[in-house]
Write a protein that holds these residues in place. Structure first.
Motif, mmCIF file in Angstrom:
data_model
loop_
_atom_site.group_PDB
_atom_site.id
_atom_site.type_symbol
_atom_site.label_atom_id
_atom_site.label_comp_id
_atom_site.label_asym_id
_atom_site.label_seq_id
_atom_site.Cartn_x
_atom_site.Cartn_y
_atom_site.Cartn_z
ATOM 1 N N ARG A 1 4.157 8.928 10.735
ATOM 2 C CA ARG A 1 5.606 9.169 10.701
ATOM 3 C C ARG A 1 5.951 10.443 11.457
ATOM 4 O O ARG A 1 6.895 10.480 12.253
ATOM 5 C CB ARG A 1 6.102 9.275 9.243
ATOM 6 N N ARG B 1 8.967 13.169 -3.638
ATOM 7 C CA ARG B 1 8.659 11.832 -4.179
ATOM 8 C C ARG B 1 8.633 11.943 -5.710
ATOM 9 O O ARG B 1 7.951 12.831 -6.248
ATOM 10 C CB ARG B 1 7.289 11.428 -3.648
ATOM 11 N N TYR C 1 2.407 1.771 -7.472
ATOM 12 C CA TYR C 1 1.337 1.374 -6.550
ATOM 13 C C TYR C 1 -0.037 1.667 -7.153
ATOM 14 O O TYR C 1 -0.904 0.782 -7.243
ATOM 15 C CB TYR C 1 1.477 2.095 -5.199
ATOM 16 N N SER D 1 0.782 -1.246 0.000
ATOM 17 C CA SER D 1 0.000 0.000 0.000
ATOM 18 C C SER D 1 0.812 1.294 0.000
ATOM 19 O O SER D 1 0.220 2.369 -0.003
ATOM 20 C CB SER D 1 -0.930 -0.001 1.216
ATOM 21 N N HIS D 2 2.150 1.198 0.009
ATOM 22 C CA HIS D 2 2.887 2.457 0.178
ATOM 23 C C HIS D 2 3.583 2.906 -1.115
ATOM 24 O O HIS D 2 4.449 2.203 -1.652
ATOM 25 C CB HIS D 2 3.911 2.310 1.295
ATOM 26 N N ASN D 3 3.206 4.096 -1.573
ATOM 27 C CA ASN D 3 3.752 4.639 -2.822
ATOM 28 C C ASN D 3 5.273 4.644 -2.862
ATOM 29 O O ASN D 3 5.881 4.261 -3.864
ATOM 30 C CB ASN D 3 3.258 6.080 -3.007
ATOM 31 N N ASP D 4 5.898 5.119 -1.780
ATOM 32 C CA ASP D 4 7.356 5.238 -1.793
ATOM 33 C C ASP D 4 8.008 3.867 -1.991
ATOM 34 O O ASP D 4 8.988 3.739 -2.726
ATOM 35 C CB ASP D 4 7.855 5.882 -0.492
ATOM 36 N N ASN E 1 -7.406 9.439 1.382
ATOM 37 C CA ASN E 1 -6.382 9.130 2.408
ATOM 38 C C ASN E 1 -7.001 8.907 3.782
ATOM 39 O O ASN E 1 -7.703 9.770 4.305
ATOM 40 C CB ASN E 1 -5.397 10.292 2.528
ATOM 41 N N ASN F 1 -0.332 19.240 2.644
ATOM 42 C CA ASN F 1 0.565 18.530 3.568
ATOM 43 C C ASN F 1 1.179 19.484 4.583
ATOM 44 O O ASN F 1 1.324 19.136 5.759
ATOM 45 C CB ASN F 1 1.680 17.826 2.784
ATOM 46 N N ASN G 1 1.229 19.849 -1.779
ATOM 47 C CA ASN G 1 0.354 18.756 -2.240
ATOM 48 C C ASN G 1 -0.835 18.600 -1.290
ATOM 49 O O ASN G 1 -0.681 18.705 -0.077
ATOM 50 C CB ASN G 1 1.132 17.441 -2.292
ATOM 51 N N TYR H 1 -5.531 15.177 -4.451
ATOM 52 C CA TYR H 1 -6.661 14.256 -4.565
ATOM 53 C C TYR H 1 -7.875 14.954 -3.941
ATOM 54 O O TYR H 1 -7.746 15.630 -2.917
ATOM 55 C CB TYR H 1 -6.441 12.958 -3.773
ATOM 56 N N THR I 1 -8.491 2.779 -4.211
ATOM 57 C CA THR I 1 -8.019 4.088 -3.789
ATOM 58 C C THR I 1 -8.360 5.165 -4.815
ATOM 59 O O THR I 1 -8.513 4.867 -6.010
ATOM 60 C CB THR I 1 -6.481 4.038 -3.604
ATOM 61 N N ASP I 2 -8.410 6.406 -4.352
ATOM 62 C CA ASP I 2 -8.637 7.523 -5.279
ATOM 63 C C ASP I 2 -7.429 7.753 -6.194
ATOM 64 O O ASP I 2 -7.526 8.434 -7.209
ATOM 65 C CB ASP I 2 -8.984 8.811 -4.514
ATOM 66 N N HIS J 1 5.258 12.708 -7.800
ATOM 67 C CA HIS J 1 4.370 13.029 -6.663
ATOM 68 C C HIS J 1 3.026 13.626 -7.127
ATOM 69 O O HIS J 1 2.989 14.699 -7.729
ATOM 70 C CB HIS J 1 5.103 14.045 -5.778
#
Ligand code: NAD
Ligand code: TDX
Length: 434
Positions: free
Chosen positions: A293, A373, A250, A184-187, A279, A349, A312, A380, A223-224, A376
């Motif tokens: 985090r 990222r 992802y 599930s994690h983009n990074d 999210n 963010n 973002n 959304y 996911t969106d 990036h």
């Protein structure tokens, strides 16, 4: 054919007496079924008369799932309705108005963040529903996430959704599969896409095949991000008809899995729905994700990290609101449909970062800017009107600051839960310059 397994359906000729668009007959064994359009446009098939029913029971059709009782009822109705032309449709409507009442659900990824919150939500609100959790317990899965739930209601099977033989053992007897399991994690997907294709694409295909074989209702969690991103000043939001345009490995793997679900609905008549959510935040979220985090870094005395310019925008929803929406869609959603889930929680963010710092008693600028990222997504934003108007769903957690404050309190109270994963996560980020 539900009786002999051959793909030999034809519409019965007029002279057969079954002069109705709803009836189909197998050319090989003459098994007759009624084909009814459900609210979502999906065709369901039911045996229509007593000889058919007896044959169906003999060949094990009825035992394949616990939907037996639901299926027998419309079958008998249909038998009566044969004499009343055109009633097939009325029966179909009756069935869908009753709603779907699962007694035994299989939740994949139920030891992850959103899956575990969903399991807790169902256990709390629907004590009559038995839940089997299927989870591989990757780095993101933690059995402690479902600790404390009654063992008589919730059972954990540790295993991989790609393991077809395991699915053969645990899918029969389930009324529904609610499919959360994913990388599930983009990074992580940018660093190594391969596990994303395996779990998110191949794993979804395996589950769809099992659901098809045992005629199990399927709900797919997506996911969106499949829609790509919006400009910061775009007045539009994502809707169910926004074209797919995923950016990261992802989101591309999630887009692929959504399309597989649609293909299984159209080609095989699988009873499936899809939801694309924005999210999530709340308890049990892995420390690799943005909000946990930053909270846990501040607790450890480290400076939180903001990617790129921090402009973002993400559309935040409390995970409990995601759970209630999924339950509504599973039980009352139209088969074959997609529903967007969102709580009108758009925020940049940098605004979230400052709010966390302020709520934790720190100066609002005490964070570090780090490498952005690659690819990036800028923004959304979800338009969830379809879900709200059609199913009457609405979020409960509408005060984001209050939800964030409660989430911070949860991480403060549950240090032993997140601490073991923190050092390795930060080491991975450091290696990526983030
Ligand atoms: P997560 O990473 O916290 O949990 C994923 C779970 O799946 C873990 O328990 C993991 O062990 C399990 N898993 C992974 N691979 C598996 C495999 N091959 N077989 C069995 N289990 C496996 O993820 P999450 O944030 O809880 O996301 C859950 C779902 O919701 C995903 O499908 C994700 O795409 C979707 N989603 C997430 C968000 C979000 O904000 N986190 C938003 C919208 C949609
Ligand atoms: O340290 C960070 N600093 C930072 O600025 C981290 C980890 C993230 N970010 C940014 C990147 C994103 O713009 O914060 C935003 C949120 O990041 P993530 O928590 O990684 O979430 P995102 O990439 O938006 O994806 C999430 O929502 C959609 C989930 O992880 C996906 O599973 C879900 O599909």
């Amino acid at each position: 054919c539900d009786q002999c397994g051959e793909c030999l359906y034809q519409k019965p000729p007029k002279e057969s007496g079954y002069d109705c668009q709803w009836f189909y007959k197998c050319m090989r064994c003459a098994f007759l079924t009624i084909r009814m359009v459900d609210r979502g446009g999906l065709y369901r098939r039911y045996p229509t008369d007593l000889p058919c029913l007896v044959a169906a029971i003999r060949c094990g059709w009825a035992n394949r799932s616990r939907r037996y009782a639901i299926q027998v009822f419309p079958s008998l109705c249909a038998f009566v309705c044969i004499r009343n032309v055109g009633i097939g449709k009325a029966v179909a409507e009756t069935v869908s108005e009753q709603g779907f009442k699962p007694k035994h659900i299989l939740v994949t990824g139920g030891c992850g963040f959103i899956g575990a919150n969903f399991v807790r939500y169902v256990a709390r609100n629907h004590p009559d529903v038995h839940i089997t959790v299927l989870d591989k317990l990757t780095y993101a899965g933690n059995p402690a996430n479902i600790d404390g739930l009654p063992r008589s209601q919730v059972e954990l099977v540790i295993g991989d959704i790609c393991d077809a033989s395991l699915l053969e053992r645990i899918v029969p007897g389930c009324d529904a599969i609610v499919h959360f399991a994913a990388e599930s994690h983009n990074d992580n997907s940018i660093f190594d896409p391969e596990p994303f294709i395996r779990t998110n694409v191949e794993g979804t295909m395996r589950l769809l095949e099992a659901a098809r074989k045992y005629d199990v209702r399927f709900h797919h969690i997506s996911t969106d991000e499949v829609y790509g991103d919006l400009a910061l000043d775009d007045p539009c939001k994502f809707t169910e008809s926004t074209p797919y345009k995923p950016s990261s490995p992802y989101s591309a793997s999630k887009a692929a899995s959504d399309q597989l679900v649609r293909a299984w609905v159209r080609t095989y008549g699988l009873r499936a729905t899809i939801s694309n959510c924005s999210n999530n935040y709340g308890p049990y979220q892995h420390v690799e994700k943005f909000i946990p985090r930053q909270i846990t870094s501040i607790m450890e005395g480290a400076r939180p990290k903001l990617y790129g310019t921090g402009e973002n925008v993400r559309d935040w929803i409390h995970t409990e609101d995601h759970s209630s929406a999924v339950w509504e869609i599973l039980t009352r959603g139209r088969i074959g449909e997609t529903y967007l889930i969102g709580a009108d929680g758009e925020m940049s963010n940098i605004a979230v970062m400052r709010m966390i710092l302020r709520l934790m008693g720190c100066a609002e600028d005490s964070f570090d800017w780090v490498r952005d990222r690659p690819g990036h997504d800028r923004r959304y934003a979800i338009d969830s009107s379809k879900l709200r108007t059609e199913l009457g769903w609405k979020p409960v957690h509408t005060d984001f600051e209050a939800g964030l404050q409660a989430t911070i309190a949860w991480y403060i109270d549950n240090r032993a839960w997140w601490e073991p994963a923190k050092a390795a996560t930060e080491a991975r980020y450091r290696a990526q310059g983030q």
